[in-house]
Design a protein around this motif. Structure first.
Motif, PDB file in Angstrom:
ATOM      1  N   LEU A  34      89.575  62.533  37.473  1.00 17.20           N
ATOM      2  CA  LEU A  34      89.048  63.238  36.310  1.00 17.20           C
ATOM      3  C   LEU A  34      88.558  64.640  36.622  1.00 17.20           C
ATOM      4  O   LEU A  34      88.494  65.489  35.747  1.00 17.20           O
ATOM      5  N   CYS A  38      85.721  67.581  37.536  1.00 20.48           N
ATOM      6  CA  CYS A  38      84.345  67.840  37.107  1.00 20.48           C
ATOM      7  C   CYS A  38      84.226  68.195  35.628  1.00 20.48           C
ATOM      8  O   CYS A  38      83.234  67.859  34.970  1.00 20.48           O
ATOM      9  N   THR A  39      85.208  68.910  35.112  1.00 18.70           N
ATOM     10  CA  THR A  39      85.090  69.435  33.756  1.00 18.70           C
ATOM     11  C   THR A  39      85.303  68.363  32.697  1.00 18.70           C
ATOM     12  O   THR A  39      84.561  68.280  31.720  1.00 18.70           O
ATOM     13  N   PRO A  74      84.990  64.913  32.516  1.00 19.21           N
ATOM     14  CA  PRO A  74      84.055  63.837  32.158  1.00 19.21           C
ATOM     15  C   PRO A  74      82.821  64.314  31.404  1.00 19.21           C
ATOM     16  O   PRO A  74      82.198  63.535  30.698  1.00 19.21           O
ATOM     17  N   SER A  75      82.477  65.621  31.539  1.00 23.82           N
ATOM     18  CA  SER A  75      81.280  66.062  30.810  1.00 23.82           C
ATOM     19  C   SER A  75      81.594  67.031  29.684  1.00 23.82           C
ATOM     20  O   SER A  75      80.917  67.047  28.677  1.00 23.82           O
ATOM     21  N   ARG A  76      82.648  67.846  29.843  1.00 27.94           N
ATOM     22  CA  ARG A  76      82.853  68.902  28.859  1.00 27.94           C
ATOM     23  C   ARG A  76      84.074  68.711  27.976  1.00 27.94           C
ATOM     24  O   ARG A  76      84.170  69.316  26.921  1.00 27.94           O
ATOM     25  N   MET A 109      85.698  65.609  26.952  1.00 33.51           N
ATOM     26  CA  MET A 109      85.915  64.162  26.864  1.00 33.51           C
ATOM     27  C   MET A 109      87.063  63.825  25.917  1.00 33.51           C
ATOM     28  O   MET A 109      87.590  62.707  25.981  1.00 33.51           O
ATOM     29  N   GLU A 156      89.935  63.069  28.059  1.00 34.48           N
ATOM     30  CA  GLU A 156      89.829  61.775  28.726  1.00 34.48           C
ATOM     31  C   GLU A 156      90.057  60.626  27.752  1.00 34.48           C
ATOM     32  O   GLU A 156      90.811  59.690  28.027  1.00 34.48           O
ATOM     33  N   GLN A 157      89.396  60.721  26.578  1.00 33.80           N
ATOM     34  CA  GLN A 157      89.546  59.645  25.590  1.00 33.80           C
ATOM     35  C   GLN A 157      91.007  59.450  25.223  1.00 33.80           C
ATOM     36  O   GLN A 157      91.530  58.328  25.225  1.00 33.80           O
ATOM     37  N   ARG A 173      93.180  58.050  28.065  1.00 29.15           N
ATOM     38  CA  ARG A 173      93.013  56.613  28.274  1.00 29.15           C
ATOM     39  C   ARG A 173      93.648  55.832  27.130  1.00 29.15           C
ATOM     40  O   ARG A 173      94.275  54.775  27.353  1.00 29.15           O
ATOM     41  N   ASP A 206      89.675  53.591  37.840  1.00 28.92           N
ATOM     42  CA  ASP A 206      88.689  54.580  38.294  1.00 28.92           C
ATOM     43  C   ASP A 206      88.282  54.305  39.728  1.00 28.92           C
ATOM     44  O   ASP A 206      88.086  53.161  40.112  1.00 28.92           O
ATOM     45  N   PHE A 221      90.687  73.517  31.828  1.00 25.95           N
ATOM     46  CA  PHE A 221      90.303  74.903  31.904  1.00 25.95           C
ATOM     47  C   PHE A 221      91.018  75.727  30.865  1.00 25.95           C
ATOM     48  O   PHE A 221      90.419  76.550  30.165  1.00 25.95           O
ATOM     49  N   ASP A 263      86.705  65.251  17.582  1.00 26.03           N
ATOM     50  CA  ASP A 263      85.433  65.897  17.260  1.00 26.03           C
ATOM     51  C   ASP A 263      85.006  66.889  18.338  1.00 26.03           C
ATOM     52  O   ASP A 263      84.161  67.746  18.103  1.00 26.03           O
ATOM     53  N   VAL A 264      85.593  66.753  19.510  1.00 25.45           N
ATOM     54  CA  VAL A 264      85.222  67.682  20.592  1.00 25.45           C
ATOM     55  C   VAL A 264      85.961  69.001  20.466  1.00 25.45           C
ATOM     56  O   VAL A 264      85.470  70.054  20.895  1.00 25.45           O
TER      57      VAL A 264
END
Lengths: 159, 470, 291
Positions: C7, C9-10, C12-14, C16, C19-20, C23, C35, C231, C276-277
C-alpha cells in the motif's frame, strides 16, 4: 547558472566518488546530444532546468557548481530521458547520486531532509492517527501497522 | 618423425614481450621434438640457414616456425624446407607476433607456449601432401547491382573475367540512381551513374540477371555453385519499345518503390527512365492479368505466362555488394513516422527530383505550402538501444547537401538541422558545411525527443515545423 | 490468485478511495490481496540517502518473500522503487554491502537476495487477469464514457525494470484496461507527460504548472481522467480543486482511479468504491455511467 565556468576547479576526488557511486549509469559516455533536454517535462515549465548541462558539469568535476545548484533537485524522475538517451547515461540515476552527495554535505531542500526525521519518528510519511484508524474502520479497510518499527530504525540510523 | 621447432626473436618484436627462451625450454623435451632453437630474424639468410642445417643434420621431416604472420613469409619458409628435401606441407607456421606479442603484455609468453604446443601437435599429425593442378572456375558472381556492384563488374570485365551480376530489382542502379545530387560537389547522381549502367548492359563479359536473387551458394573458392532464382519479367527485353502504351491501359496502381512510396506506378512499369535493362517489367504479385497490356503492346513484347526461372551458375568467387537499407521505423516511433509530415531522407531526394526540379514547391497533402523543414540527425545511429552504435558518416554530409539544394530551389524555406555532432570528414565537406550556414540554414545542437503534430520538442527551438525528416 | 498487496504511505491514509476500490474489484475478480507488515518503500528519501531507501525496500522484499507471495503495488512509485531495489542489490555489490551493513547494525538482519515478483496492480490486471476476462465480467458496460488515461511515469518507465511489458513511449495497457469496461480511451497531446508530483516538495509552483498543463488540455474534452498512482491522484484531483480556486475557474475533469471505474463496470455498489474521497466532483461521470 553561469555561462562561463572555471575548469581549473575540477575536483578529481569528486569524479572518483561519482565513478564509484554510479551503478549502471555511464555518465562518461554522454556526448551532449540534448535529447534529455528535449524530452524533459520539467524543462517545459522551468526553462532554466537543463539536464544536459548538469551532466556536463558533473563530467567536468565541477563539484561546487553542481552540488550547490537548485537544479539537481528539480528532476521529477519521470525517466523519459533515460528511455531516449543513446548512450545509457541515465540522468535520473546521476541526479540521485548528486543529490545524495549534496545531502551528505548538508546541502538539500529542507522539506526533503525533514522527511527522514518524519520517517524516523513515525515510520510513515503520512502518520496514521486515531482519525485515520477510525476512517479505515468505517470503510472496512484492514488495520495497518501505524508505526512500522523497521522503517523508524532504518531512517533513524546515525542519529 | 623428427620435428624441429624454430622460434624467432624478430628483433624485439616478439622477444620484447614473449620470453623466447622460456618457450623453447617449455617444448624442447616434448616427444618427437628433435630440436628447439631460438634465432634472430628467422626470415634472414642466416636464419634460414639455421633451418636448413637442422633439416640436414637432424633429418627433420617436420618443421615448426614460431614467428610472424603466415601472410608475411609462409611461402618462403615452405620453399626453403622443400629445397632441403622436406614436404612443404609439413611446415607448421605459428603466429606469435600479430596474434601474441603485438597484442598482449601480460600473459604473452604463456600464450606463446600454448600456441607452439598446439602447433607441435598439429605438426605431428600432418601427412605429406602433393600439389595437384585443378581446373578452377574464374567466373565471378557479383551480388547487387548498385554502384558498388556495377563498378566491380566493369573492373572485373576489364581484367578479362566473366561476371554474373545478380540484382534483386528489375533494374540495376540501386540507391545512387535514387539520389538527386551527390555531395559535396552536387554532381547529378543519375547522370554520372547511367553511363556506367549502360556499359554494364553492353559488356560482353557481363551477364546481367535482374529481378533475381541468389538462393543458394555451395562449394568453395574456385569451385562454387550458385543457384539464382530469377522472377518472371513478363516483358521481352529485346522487343520492348518503351512506348508506355501498356502502362497507360493498366488498371492496377501500387506505390512505386523507386519513389520510396511517394508516387504510384502501374503493375506493368518502367522502373525509372535510365533503367538497365531498358525495358518494362510486370509486377506479378499485383498484376490482375486482365490482358490490357498484351493487347496494347505494338511490339508483342508482353508475355503474361512468363515463368520464374532457376539458374545454376559455376562460380569461382563472389562479391557481395548488396548495399544498405533504412532503419526499422518502429525504433524511432517517438518521432511518429506514420505522420504524413514525417519523411525519410530518400524520400526527400525523390521529392527534390520530382517536384523541385519541375519548378513546383513542396506542399502538404492538403495543398498548403510547406514553409519549414526540420532534420533530425543521428536518428537510430550512435544509439545501441534504438538502432546501431556506430555513426554512418554519410548523414551529416547528405543532410547539408539536401539543405543546400532545398535552399536553392525554395529560398523561403526555413531549414532546421538538429544535430549531435557535425561530422564533415571528407575533402571539401567543411566548405560545404560553411556554405550551408552562409545560405541561412539553422543548425541546432540538440536532438529532439519527439514530435507532436509537427511541433518539434527540441532542445531550444519550439516553433511549428510542419515538414520533417528522419 | 494471491498477492501480497503493497500500500505504501500515501494510500492508507490519504487516498483510501484507491484502496477501497482496489480491494473491491479484486474480490469481485477472485483475487486475494494479502496484507503483510510492509512499511515505507523508501522512494521519498532516496534523494537524501539512497542506502537507507534501499534498505527499507529490501526489508519489504524480505517480508514478501517470507509470505511466499508475489507483490502487487498500488502506487507506481512504490512499484518502481521495489523493482529497482531488486535490480540494484543484485547487480551492485558495493551498494548491497552498504545496505546489509545498515540492516545488520540497526535490525540484526541481512538482505540475502530475496526477489519476489513485484508488479503494479494494473499490470497484474492486464497480464495475469487479462482484458478478456475483465470484459466477460462486466455487468454495466460503460459505453459512451470518454476517458483520458494518465499512465504516469513509473508504471512503464524505466523500461529496463518493467521488462518492456508496455511501450514506454506510447503506453497502451491502461487504455486497453479502460476499454475492457466498455468505455472509450481517447488519445491526447502530452499523454506521456509527468504529473510533477516528484518535485512538489521542492518547487510547488513547477509541479502545479506541470499538472495544470494536462488539465488544460483535457478540460471540457473528456468525461474523466483515469490514473493508477496516488501521487498523480493528489496532483490531478486535489490540486485541480486548489488551482481551480486560485484561478477562479473549473477545469471540470473528474479524476478516477482505474479500480473505481472498473468497479462501476463490474456492478459494484458505488458506496464501496470510495467516491467520497475524490476531490473534484464525480457526479457527472457517475450519472453518465447510469449510476
Amino acid at each position: 547558472m553561469d555561462a562561463v565556468v572555471d575548469i581549473s576547479k575540477s575536483d578529481t576526488r569528486f569524479l572518483r566518488t561519482l565513478d564509484r557511486e554510479l551503478g549502471a549509469s555511464d555518465l562518461s559516455k554522454c556526448f551532449q546530444c540534448g535529447v534529455c533536454v528535449a524530452s524533459c517535462p520539467v524543462r517545459e515549465i522551468e526553462e532554466t532546468f537543463n539536464p544536459r548541462r548538469i551532466m556536463k558539469l558533473a563530467k567536468l568535476g565541477l563539484k561546487d557548481i553542481v552540488l550547490r545548484s537548485e537544479f539537481i533537485w528539480l528532476c521529477s524522475m519521470c525517466f523519459m530521458c533515460q528511455e531516449r538517451c543513446p548512450q545509457d547515461v541515465r540522468p535520473p540515476e546521476v541526479m540521485t547520486v548528486l543529490r545524495n552527495i549534496a545531502a551528505k554535505e548538508g546541502v538539500a531542500p529542507p522539506n526533503l531532509l525533514k522527511l527522514v526525521d518524519v520517517l524516523a519518528e513515525n515510520g510513515r510519511v503520512y502518520p496514521i492517527d486515531d482519525f485515520t484508524e477510525d476512517e479505515r474502520d468505517d470503510r472496512d479497510l484492514p488495520e495497518v501497522e501505524p508505526q512500522p518499527e523497521f522503517v523508524m530504525k532504518i531512517a533513524g540510523a546515525g542519529k | 618423425m623428427a620435428l624441429g621447432v624454430f622460434i624467432c626473436r624478430c628483433g624485439g618484436n616478439i622477444s620484447g614481450t614473449v620470453n623466447c627462451e622460456e618457450v623453447r625450454d617449455a617444448v624442447k623435451d616434448m616427444e618427437r621434438v628433435t630440436t628447439a632453437q631460438v634465432t634472430d630474424f628467422l626470415c634472414s639468410k642466416p636464419g634460414l640457414q639455421v633451418i636448413r642445417n637442422a633439416i640436414q643434420r637432424r633429418k627433420l621431416d617436420r618443421v615448426l616456425v614460431a614467428c610472424c604472420s603466415p601472410h608475411m613469409h609462409e611461402r618462403m619458409f615452405q620453399n626453403v624446407v622443400e629445397e632441403e628435401g622436406m614436404n612443404r606441407y609439413q611446415l607448421v607456421h605459428v603466429n606469435v607476433r600479430e596474434q601474441c606479442s603485438w597484442i598482449h603484455e601480460k600473459g604473452a609468453t604463456e600464450k606463446a607456449v600454448n600456441l607452439v604446443k598446439g602447433g607441435i601437435r598439429r605438426a605431428l599429425a600432418l601427412d605429406p601432401l602433393e600439389e595437384k593442378e585443378v581446373e578452377l572456375c574464374r567466373d565471378v558472381l557479383v551480388i547487387g547491382g548498385g554502384v558498388a556492384g556495377i563498378t566491380a563488374a566493369l573492373q572485373l570485365s576489364e581484367g578479362g573475367f566473366k561476371v554474373n551480376l545478380v540484382e534483386r530489382n528489375p533494374s540495376i542502379g540501386g540507391r545512387m540512381a535514387q539520389l538527386s545530387k551527390t555531395f559535396p560537389t552536387l554532381d547529378c547522381s543519375p547522370c554520372i551513374l547511367s553511363p556506367r549502367m549502360a556499359e554494364v548492359g553492353n559488356d560482353k563479359n557481363i551477364t546481367l540477371y535482374t529481378g533475381a536473387e541468389v538462393v543458394d551458394l555451395t562449394g568453395g573458392p574456385g569451385n562454387y555453385k550458385a543457384l539464382v532464382k530469377q522472377k518472371a519479367r513478363g516483358v521481352d527485353i529485346d522487343k520492348c519499345l518503351k512506348c508506355a502504351r501498356c502502362s497507360t491501359v493498366c488498371p492496377t496502381e501500387v506505390p512505386n518503390e523507386f519513389e520510396e512510396g511517394l508516387y504510384p506506378r502501374k503493375a506493368i512499369y518502367l522502373p525509372f527512365p535510365q533503367a538497365v535493362p531498358s525495358a518494362y517489367v510486370i509486377d506479378f504479385e499485383n498484376c490482375q492479368r486482365c490482358g490490357n497490356c498484351v493487347e496494347a503492346c505494338p511490339a508483342k513484347a508482353v508475355n503474361l505466362d512468363d515463368e520464374d526461372k532457376m539458374i545454376e551458375l559455376d562460380i569461382g568467387s563472389v562479391i557481395v555488394a548488396t548495399g544498405f537499407d533504412l532503419i526499422d521505423e518502429e525504433k524511432l516511433r517517438s518521432y511518429r513516422p506514420e505522420h504524413p509530415g514525417v519523411v525519410n531522407a530518400l524520400q526527400v531526394e525523390r521529392l527534390i527530383e520530382n517536384e523541385l526540379t519541375e519548378g513546383k514547391v513542396l506542399t502538404t497533402k492538403d495543398g498548403d505550402r510547406i514553409k519549414s523543414i526540420a532534420y533530425v540527425l543521428c536518428a537510430g545511429s550512435r544509439d545501441p538501444h534504438r538502432g546501431v552504435s556506430y555513426c554512418s558518416a554519410v548523414c551529416c554530409p547528405y543532410t547539408i547537401k539536401q539543405a543546400v539544394l532545398l535552399k536553392k530551389y525554395l529560398p523561403y524555406l526555413k531549414i532546421y538541422i538538429y544535430y549531435t555532432d557535425m561530422r564533415m570528414i571528407g575533402r571539401g565537406f567543411e566548405d560545404f558545411y560553411r556554405e550551408a550556414r552562409e545560405k541561412g540554414v539553422f543548425f541546432i545542437h540538440g536532438r529532439p525527443g519527439d514530435q507532436e503534430r509537427g511541433r518539434a520538442r527540441g532542445a531550444l527551438v519550439r516553433d511549428g515545423a510542419p515538414g520533417w525528416r528522419r | 490468485m494471491r498477492y501480497a498487496v503493497f500500500l505504501g504511505c500515501t494510500i492508507p491514509s490519504r487516498q483510501m478511495n484507491y484502496e477501497q476500490s482496489a480491494r473491491a474489484v479484486s474480490e469481485a475478480l477472485g483475487i486475494e490481496l494479502v496484507d503483510a507488515d510492509f512499511g515505507c518503500c523508501g522512494f521519498p528519501i532516496e534523494p537524501i540517502d539512497e542506502v537507507k531507501a534501499l534498505s527499507m525496500a529490501a526489508m519489504n522484499l524480505k517480508k514478501a518473500q517470507e509470505k511466499g507471495l508475489d507483490v502487487v503495488a498500488l502506487c507506481s512509485a512504490c512499484g518502481e522503487m521495489l523493482a529497482k531495489a531488486e535490480e540494484t542489490l543484485e547487480k551492485d555489490e558495493s551498494t548491497a554491502k552498504n545496505v546489509n551493513r545498515l540492516l545488520s547494525k540497526q535490525l540484526g538482519l541481512e538482505y540475502s537476495g530475496e526477489r519476489p515478483r513485484v508488479i503494479h496492480f494494473a499490470r497484474m490486471l492486464y497480464e495475469d487477469v487479462g482484458t478478456e476476462r475483465i470484459r466477460s465480467m462486466v455487468k454495466r458496460p460503460l459505453g459512451g464514457l470518454k476517458i483520458a488515461t494518465h499512465p504516469g511515469c513509473h508504471y512503464v518507465r524505466p523500461s529496463t525494470l518493467s521488462g518492456g511489458f508496455d511501450d514506454p513511449e506510447f503506453p497502451h495497457s491502461l487504455d486497453e484496461l479502460v476499454e475492457a469496461t466498455g468505455a472509450e480511451a481517447v488519445d491526447y497531446v502530452g499523454k506521456e507527460d509527468c504529473c510533477g508530483g516528484g518535485i512538489l516538495a521542492v518547487r510547488e509552483d513547477v509541479a502545479k504548472a506541470m499538472t495544470r498543463k494536462k488539465l488544460e488540455t483535457l478540460s471540457g474534452k473528456v468525461d474523466a481522467m483515469v490514473l493508477i498512482c496516488p501521487f498523480c491522484g493528489i496532483m490531478y484531483d486535489r490540486y485541480q480543486k486548489l488551482m481551480g480556486a486560485e484561478m477562479e475557474k473549473e477545469f471540470g475533469v473528474p479524476v478516477l482511479y482505474y479500480p473505481q471505474l472498473l468497479g462501476l463496470a463490474l456492478g459494484i455498489d458505488p458506496e464501496e468504491l470510495g467516491f467520497d474521497v475524490n476531490s473534484v466532483s464525480v457526479d457527472g461521470v457517475l450519472e453518465k455511467a447510469g449510476v
